[in-house]
Design a protein around this motif. Structure first.
Motif, PDB file in Angstrom:
ATOM      1  N   ARG A  75     -35.354 -26.701  86.515  1.00 39.93           N
ATOM      2  CA  ARG A  75     -36.057 -27.275  88.033  1.00 39.93           C
ATOM      3  C   ARG A  75     -35.101 -27.340  89.053  1.00 39.93           C
ATOM      4  O   ARG A  75     -35.097 -26.865  90.145  1.00 39.93           O
ATOM      5  CB  ARG A  75     -36.807 -28.467  87.737  1.00 39.93           C
ATOM      6  CG  ARG A  75     -38.158 -28.395  86.830  1.00 39.93           C
ATOM      7  CD  ARG A  75     -38.768 -29.791  87.300  1.00 39.93           C
ATOM      8  NE  ARG A  75     -38.206 -30.629  86.738  1.00 39.93           N
ATOM      9  CZ  ARG A  75     -38.344 -31.020  85.518  1.00 39.93           C
ATOM     10  NH1 ARG A  75     -39.212 -30.562  84.594  1.00 39.93           N
ATOM     11  NH2 ARG A  75     -37.648 -32.314  84.991  1.00 39.93           N
ATOM     12  N   GLU A  76     -33.730 -27.503  88.373  1.00 36.25           N
ATOM     13  CA  GLU A  76     -32.513 -27.806  89.390  1.00 36.25           C
ATOM     14  C   GLU A  76     -32.172 -26.324  89.754  1.00 36.25           C
ATOM     15  O   GLU A  76     -31.881 -26.241  91.108  1.00 36.25           O
ATOM     16  CB  GLU A  76     -31.575 -28.506  88.677  1.00 36.25           C
ATOM     17  CG  GLU A  76     -31.578 -29.970  88.466  1.00 36.25           C
ATOM     18  CD  GLU A  76     -30.638 -30.666  87.748  1.00 36.25           C
ATOM     19  OE1 GLU A  76     -29.678 -29.909  87.348  1.00 36.25           O
ATOM     20  OE2 GLU A  76     -30.485 -31.950  87.622  1.00 36.25           O
ATOM     21  N   ASP A  78     -34.246 -23.793  90.090  1.00 31.97           N
ATOM     22  CA  ASP A  78     -34.884 -23.385  91.095  1.00 31.97           C
ATOM     23  C   ASP A  78     -34.986 -23.941  92.615  1.00 31.97           C
ATOM     24  O   ASP A  78     -34.908 -23.376  93.340  1.00 31.97           O
ATOM     25  CB  ASP A  78     -36.584 -23.625  90.566  1.00 31.97           C
ATOM     26  CG  ASP A  78     -36.731 -22.931  89.534  1.00 31.97           C
ATOM     27  OD1 ASP A  78     -36.315 -21.847  89.080  1.00 31.97           O
ATOM     28  OD2 ASP A  78     -37.718 -23.092  88.520  1.00 31.97           O
ATOM     29  N   ARG A  79     -34.764 -25.247  92.397  1.00 28.41           N
ATOM     30  CA  ARG A  79     -34.193 -25.942  93.990  1.00 28.41           C
ATOM     31  C   ARG A  79     -33.177 -25.381  94.533  1.00 28.41           C
ATOM     32  O   ARG A  79     -33.032 -25.217  95.643  1.00 28.41           O
ATOM     33  CB  ARG A  79     -34.124 -27.334  93.781  1.00 28.41           C
ATOM     34  CG  ARG A  79     -35.593 -27.971  93.482  1.00 28.41           C
ATOM     35  CD  ARG A  79     -35.268 -29.539  93.322  1.00 28.41           C
ATOM     36  NE  ARG A  79     -34.387 -30.152  92.550  1.00 28.41           N
ATOM     37  CZ  ARG A  79     -34.784 -30.700  91.443  1.00 28.41           C
ATOM     38  NH1 ARG A  79     -36.099 -30.944  91.053  1.00 28.41           N
ATOM     39  NH2 ARG A  79     -33.945 -31.419  90.817  1.00 28.41           N
ATOM     40  N   SER A  80     -32.064 -24.998  93.911  1.00 30.68           N
ATOM     41  CA  SER A  80     -30.805 -24.553  94.208  1.00 30.68           C
ATOM     42  C   SER A  80     -31.138 -23.148  95.114  1.00 30.68           C
ATOM     43  O   SER A  80     -30.698 -22.584  95.874  1.00 30.68           O
ATOM     44  CB  SER A  80     -29.674 -24.363  93.183  1.00 30.68           C
ATOM     45  OG  SER A  80     -29.452 -25.553  92.829  1.00 30.68           O
ATOM     46  N   GLU A  82     -33.954 -21.862  95.918  1.00 31.81           N
ATOM     47  CA  GLU A  82     -34.769 -21.912  97.281  1.00 31.81           C
ATOM     48  C   GLU A  82     -33.903 -22.429  98.373  1.00 31.81           C
ATOM     49  O   GLU A  82     -34.063 -22.065  99.364  1.00 31.81           O
ATOM     50  CB  GLU A  82     -35.927 -23.003  96.916  1.00 31.81           C
ATOM     51  CG  GLU A  82     -37.231 -22.722  95.940  1.00 31.81           C
ATOM     52  CD  GLU A  82     -38.050 -23.725  95.731  1.00 31.81           C
ATOM     53  OE1 GLU A  82     -37.856 -24.845  96.378  1.00 31.81           O
ATOM     54  OE2 GLU A  82     -38.949 -23.552  95.005  1.00 31.81           O
TER      55      GLU A  82
END
Length: 278
Positions: A75-76, A78-80, A82
């Motif tokens: 998840r981290e 993916d956030r980076s 984005e």
């Protein structure tokens, strides 16, 4: 006569083929209607859950905390990803750099230096006459003014002072020479990787050299003073070792090879420096 007509009518109705009316309200069924209708999934088949995390082949064999850690890392990432995509789409003028906020260091350092100064010699030696040399310098990383990560610690300059002295002669004639070098020299540094505190640099600058010479003959002294412009150039290795994770104070040090071109003479300095960076 009327008695046989009635039996004849009844017999004709009995032998006639019956006719049935068709229901016009029912829709006409085409041959391919059944094939075009979507098939409903069987009750025992379940639709895939898109929100369900991907199960790695060996995830079932791992402890629960390792699986949770792997999902959190995914998840981290993916956030980076984005965030990078959004920042690339934005105009560079509207993007606020946070380099100065992340690293509040001022980029200022004070160092004491020492080494060997090889003075240009009329005797034709390769490097010159070796003399002890001492001094100090002030360093400022002016690349921080640009607020760009790639240039923060790459561009800097020195304000430097170096002293070397020489006294030689005979019992009758003695020559005493004192040299003072004052220079300002910008530098460009290549660090050993992104965010590294160590790197190699090249430096070119200029300044003045003040020479004070006293010629003593039979106890009588004759002083001679003079200024000369000079060019400083050379290479070195620079480091800013962190002393504590809770403080911005660092140990600043260097190893360098410098030359001072004054007039037609070339003086070579080989030495090191040690100090404090803020």
């Amino acid at each position: 006569m009327h008695s046989w007509i009635l039996p004849c009518l009844l017999g004709g109705l009995t032998l006639a083929t019956p006719t049935f009316a068709q229901n016009e309200d029912d829709p006409y069924a085409y041959p391919d209607d059944e094939s075009s209708e979507p098939k409903k999934p069987a009750r025992h088949q379940r639709e895939p859950d898109e929100d369900r995390p991907y199960a790695y082949p060996d995830e079932d064999k791992q402890p629960e905390h390792q699986r949770a850690q792997r999902r959190r890392k995914t998840r981290e990432e993916d956030r980076s990803k984005e965030f990078r995509e959004v920042s690339e789409e934005q105009d560079e003028k509207d993007f606020e750099h946070l380099s100065n906020t992340d690293d509040p260091n001022t980029g200022v350092a004070f160092e004491a230096l020492g080494g060997v100064m090889f003075l240009s010699s009329p005797r034709g030696t390769l490097l010159g006459d070796p003399l002890a040399a001492v001094g100090g310098r002030f360093t400022w990383e002016y690349g921080r003014l640009l607020n760009t990560e790639a240039l923060r610690e790459t561009l800097w300059f020195d304000v430097r002072y170096t002293y070397a002295g020489q006294r030689e002669g005979t019992a009758l004639i003695v020559g005493d020479t004192r040299l003072h070098y004052a220079t300002i020299a910008p530098a460009y540094e290549l660090t050993f990787g992104e965010g590294s505190d160590y790197g190699i640099y090249a430096q070119v600058g200029g300044g003045i050299a003040y020479e004070h010479t006293t010629l003593e003959v039979g106890g009588k002294q004759t002083p001679v003073d003079g200024f000369k412009s000079l060019i400083q150039y050379g290479v070195g290795v620079r480091g800013r070792t962190r002393l504590s994770m809770e403080s911005n104070v660092r140990l600043s040090w260097r190893l360098e090879l410098m030359r001072f071109r004054r007039g037609y003479q070339d003086d070579t300095f080989m030495g090191a420096s040690l100090g404090t960076a803020f």
